[in-house]
Design a protein around this motif. Structure first.
Motif, short mmCIF file in Angstrom:
data_model
loop_
_atom_site.label_atom_id
_atom_site.label_comp_id
_atom_site.label_asym_id
_atom_site.label_seq_id
_atom_site.Cartn_x
_atom_site.Cartn_y
_atom_site.Cartn_z
N HIS A 201 0.79 -1.23 0.00
CA HIS A 201 0.00 0.00 0.00
C HIS A 201 0.82 1.28 0.00
O HIS A 201 2.02 1.31 0.27
CB HIS A 201 -0.99 0.00 1.17
N ALA A 202 0.12 2.36 -0.28
CA ALA A 202 0.70 3.69 -0.33
C ALA A 202 0.74 4.33 1.06
O ALA A 202 0.11 3.85 2.01
CB ALA A 202 -0.13 4.58 -1.28
N PHE A 203 1.46 5.42 1.17
CA PHE A 203 1.52 6.26 2.36
C PHE A 203 0.53 7.42 2.19
O PHE A 203 0.44 7.98 1.09
CB PHE A 203 2.94 6.82 2.53
N SER B 214 3.09 3.82 -5.04
CA SER B 214 3.77 4.90 -4.31
C SER B 214 4.79 4.31 -3.34
O SER B 214 5.73 3.64 -3.76
CB SER B 214 2.75 5.80 -3.61
N MET B 215 4.61 4.49 -2.02
CA MET B 215 5.54 3.90 -1.06
C MET B 215 5.63 2.38 -1.24
O MET B 215 6.70 1.79 -1.07
CB MET B 215 5.13 4.23 0.37
N GLY B 216 4.51 1.76 -1.60
CA GLY B 216 4.54 0.33 -1.87
C GLY B 216 5.48 -0.03 -2.99
O GLY B 216 6.08 -1.12 -3.00
N GLY B 217 5.64 0.88 -3.96
CA GLY B 217 6.61 0.66 -5.03
C GLY B 217 8.04 0.68 -4.51
O GLY B 217 8.88 -0.12 -4.93
N ARG C 294 9.95 8.36 7.74
CA ARG C 294 11.38 8.04 7.84
C ARG C 294 11.81 7.09 6.72
O ARG C 294 12.89 7.24 6.13
CB ARG C 294 11.70 7.43 9.20
N ALA C 295 10.96 6.10 6.43
CA ALA C 295 11.29 5.16 5.36
C ALA C 295 11.36 5.86 4.00
O ALA C 295 12.24 5.58 3.18
CB ALA C 295 10.26 4.03 5.33
#
Length: 270
Positions: A29-31, A96-99, A193-194
Motif C-alpha cells: 500500500h501507499a503512504f 507509491s511507497m509500496g513501489g 522516515r522510510a
C-alpha cells in the motif's frame, strides 16, 4: 472473502477462485494509507490469483509493533509473511511507497519475485529538498499530537487525488481520509522516515528481467507520468499503462481501469 489475520502478520487474504490457481499477488500500500486501500483489487482473485495485501508495520492500528525506519524494514516483514505462509514466489505490486518497498524486495530477495507491478511510483530517492519536506512533515505530525494524522492528510489530499476525483468523487476523498485516520501517528512517522531514507533504485531498473507492468494516473502530481516513462524505457519488455482521470492513487480513483490493466497483465504476461 477478505480476512484480516489476527496473528503477528496483519494482512488481507483472498484465495484464488477456480480449479487452476495461477499464483500469488502481493499488493503493497501507499503512504499514509493501509492495506484496505486495495479492497477494490481483491476481485482479481477471480482470475485465479491468491491476493494478499499486508498492512505495513504499524499501519491500521498496529500499535504494538516496532517502529519502522526504512523500506528494508517493511520488505523484511513481507518476506517473513510469505515464509510463514510457505509462499516461495509472487507477483509484487506496489503503489507509491509500496513501489519503494517492492524495489527493496527486489534488492533483498529477488528469488521471490515472479513479476512486478509498479504503480504511481518512481525509482529515484528523495532530493535534498524532498528530504527537508519530509522533516517538516515529521515536525507537523509531532507538533499536532493526536491530531497529527488529520492535519497531515488534509494537507496531502489535494496532492494524492487528481482534480477530477476531488471535484466529482467526494466518496473517494472521504475513503482516503478514513484510511489515513485509522493509522497511529507512530506508524505514519515510520513511513515518513522510510520515505526520506530510501535509496536510489534507478541502477536496479536495467537488471529487471521479470514481467513488469508500470501504471500511473494521467494526472498524478506526485509521481508524474514522466517518471513512469523513464522506468518503462529502462526496464526491458515492460508495459506502461496511463490511467485517465486518476491522480496519484490510480487504484482507488479509477479501480475498473486499474483492475483491467492488472488482469490483462496477469493473464497474458505472467
Amino acid at each position: 472473502m477478505a480476512v484480516t489475520q489476527p496473528d503477528t502478520h496483519r494482512y488481507l487474504d483472498v484465495p484464488a477462485a477456480g480449479d487452476r490457481p495461477r499464483g500469488t499477488l502481493v499488493l503493497l500500500h501507499a503512504f499514509p494509507l493501509n492495506a484496505r486501500m486495495w479492497e477494490p483489487q481483491l476481485a482479481l482473485a477471480s482470475h485465479g490469483w491468491r491476493v494478499i495485501a499486508p498492512h505495513l508495520r504499524g499501519f491500521d492500528g498496529g500499535v504494538d509493533e516496532a517502529d519502522a525506519s526504512s523500506v528494508d524494514d517493511y520488505a523484511g516483514d513481507v518476506i517473513d509473511l510469505l515464509d510463514s505462509l510457505h509462499i516461495k514466489d509472487a507477483v509484487f505490486g506496489g503503489l507509491s511507497m509500496g513501489g519503494y518497498v517492492t524495489f527493496a524486495l527486489l534488492r533483498r530477495a529477488p528469488s521471490y519475485v515472479r513479476g512486478l507491478i509498479l504503480a504511481d511510483t518512481r525509482s529515484q530517492a528523495d532530493t535534498p529538498e524532498g528530504v527537508e519536506n519530509r522533516k517538516k512533515m515529521l515536525k507537523q505530525l509531532t507538533d499536532a499530537g493526536d491530531r497529527g494524522p488529520s492535519v497531515l492528510i488534509e494537507d496531502m489530499l489535494p496532492k494524492l487525488l487528481g482534480a477530477a476525483t476531488l471535484a466529482n468523487q467526494p466518496a473517494v476523498a472521504a475513503r482516503i481520509r478514513s484510511l489515513a485516520l485509522s493509522n497511529p501517528p507512530a506508524a505514519i512517522a515510520g513511513g515518513i522516515r522510510a520515505l526520506m531514507t530510501r535509496p536510489d533504485s534507478t541502477p536496479l531498473l536495467r537488471t529487471i528481467h521479470c514481467p513488469t507492468l508500470i501504471v500511473v494516473g494521467a494526472d498524478d502530481a506526485l509521481t508524474p507520468p514522466s517518471f513512469s516513462q523513464e522506468m518503462h524505457q529502462a526496464i526491458a519488455g515492460s508495459e506502461l499503462v496511463i490511467v485517465p482521470g486518476a491522480g496519484h492513487l490510480s487504484s482507488v480513483e479509477q479501480p475498473a481501469a486499474f483492475n483491467s490493466a492488472l488482469a490483462a497483465f496477469l493473464t497474458h504476461r505472467v
